[in-house]
Design an enzyme around this catalytic site. Structure first.
Site, PDB file in Angstrom:
ATOM      1  N   SER A 178     -40.228  15.136  -7.683  1.00 40.38           N
ATOM      2  CA  SER A 178     -40.549  13.808  -7.150  1.00 40.38           C
ATOM      3  C   SER A 178     -40.847  12.789  -8.245  1.00 40.38           C
ATOM      4  CB  SER A 178     -41.737  13.901  -6.182  1.00 40.38           C
ATOM      5  OG  SER A 178     -42.879  14.447  -6.825  1.00 40.38           O
ATOM      6  N   ASP A 213     -53.264   9.892  -5.597  1.00 33.46           N
ATOM      7  CA  ASP A 213     -52.012  10.201  -6.297  1.00 33.46           C
ATOM      8  C   ASP A 213     -52.138   9.735  -7.741  1.00 33.46           C
ATOM      9  OD1 ASP A 213     -49.513  10.587  -7.295  1.00 33.46           O
ATOM     10  OD2 ASP A 213     -48.448   9.443  -5.768  1.00 33.46           O
ATOM     11  N   HIS A 270     -47.764  10.383  -9.734  1.00 36.52           N
ATOM     12  CA  HIS A 270     -46.648   9.441  -9.730  1.00 36.52           C
ATOM     13  C   HIS A 270     -47.117   8.096 -10.291  1.00 36.52           C
ATOM     14  CE1 HIS A 270     -45.803  12.538  -6.662  1.00 36.52           C
ATOM     15  NE2 HIS A 270     -44.589  12.474  -7.184  1.00 36.52           N
TER      16      HIS A 270
END
Length: 289
Positions: free
Chosen positions: A13, A256, A259
């Site tokens: 990802s 998160d 990312h």
């Protein structure tokens, strides 16, 4: 440089994070056609008609075969890793690519059992008697070594330029992603705050070692390898993650810190990609002339 070419990002990802950043940048020149998306939004394909340029995202958690054990129809987060078998999903596409950006790393921190030639050779985080326990750097190294070996022995892959993007660290403070970790910093680190001894930097060094090995071997076979080394720059950007603001409706309450926000520091990766592509393109033109 990419007119009439095909480019794919191969990885997890975070690789998709890079593709999304690149799409935002390229869309200022031309809005691409969204020509394929699988049911899980992991395999994607875009086409830029003006330049006859195809951009792909090929999902691969490990680069090698890694199968999750299922218990009563649900995932167990236990993986059987075939250290000598390449993930066919990217391998089948590779010979058709002009540029392949390979990265991975964030899935190598789970309970794993390692197999070579069908035999159990060790594990990660297991407590099984008579099974050798490794650190996560072992499957990480073996995955990149197997991927590069496949590329160098693939006679149909000679036109493909392989670009390795080095590991981009996460920045969880006071816990991991699932036990209260967060990333609330609002400014970058300075150079003196970057600790080269941390485990993420070791992962970057493993990638560089395997890259050098593959490049030296590839020179004998006409295979081209390049590197996009983002690790040190990204160590310095603990402020660049979505944190609690990622808006995930399935995992509320988690931060998160893996990312990267857009626009933001991840856009640098595309600037470095452009520089590496230009160097490779100029070298090819000089060789042909």
């Amino acid at each position: 440089m990419v007119r009439g070419k095909k480019m794919a990002f191969i990885g997890d990802s975070v690789a998709r994070n890079h593709v999304d950043s690149l799409l935002c940048i390229l869309s200022q020149e031309e809005i691409p056609k969204d020509i394929y998306k699988d049911s899980e939004d992991r395999y994607r394909k875009w086409y830029f008609p003006k330049y006859d340029f195809t951009l792909k995202m090929i999902w691969s958690r490990f680069l090698i075969v890694g199968e999750e054990r299922m218990v009563n129809g649900s995932g167990s987060s236990i993986f059987d890793m075939q250290l000598d078998k390449i993930d066919y999903d990217w391998a089948k596409e590779f010979p058709h690519l002009d540029y392949a950006i390979i990265s991975d790393g964030h899935w190598f921190f789970r309970l794993m059992y390692f197999h070579i030639a069908g035999k159990l050779v060790g594990c990660l985080y297991c407590q099984d008697p008579n099974v050798k326990n490794y650190n996560s750097d072992y499957p990480f190294r073996m995955a990149f070594r197997a991927a590069f070996k496949h590329i160098n022995t693939c006679t149909k892959c000679r036109k493909t330029v392989t670009l390795v993007r080095t590991f981009a660290p996460a920045h969880f403070d006071n816990g991991g992603w699932n036990n209260g970790g967060y990333c609330n910093k609002t400014s970058p680190m300075n150079v003196g705050e970057v600790n080269d001894g941390v485990f993420e930097w070791q992962l970057r060094n493993i990638q560089m070692e395997e890259f050098e090995r593959a490049r030296n071997e590839g020179k004998k076979k006409g295979q081209r390898f390049e590197v996009i080394d983002v690790s040190r720059a990204m160590f310095m950007r603990p402020d660049g993650h979505p944190g609690e603001h990622w808006g995930n409706k399935w995992m509320k309450g988690y931060n998160d810190c893996t990312h990267w926000c857009m626009p933001g520091p991840i856009d640098l990766w595309s600037e470095l990609l452009l520089a590496v592509l230009k160097r490779s393109y100029d070298a090819t033109r000089m060789m042909s002339s």
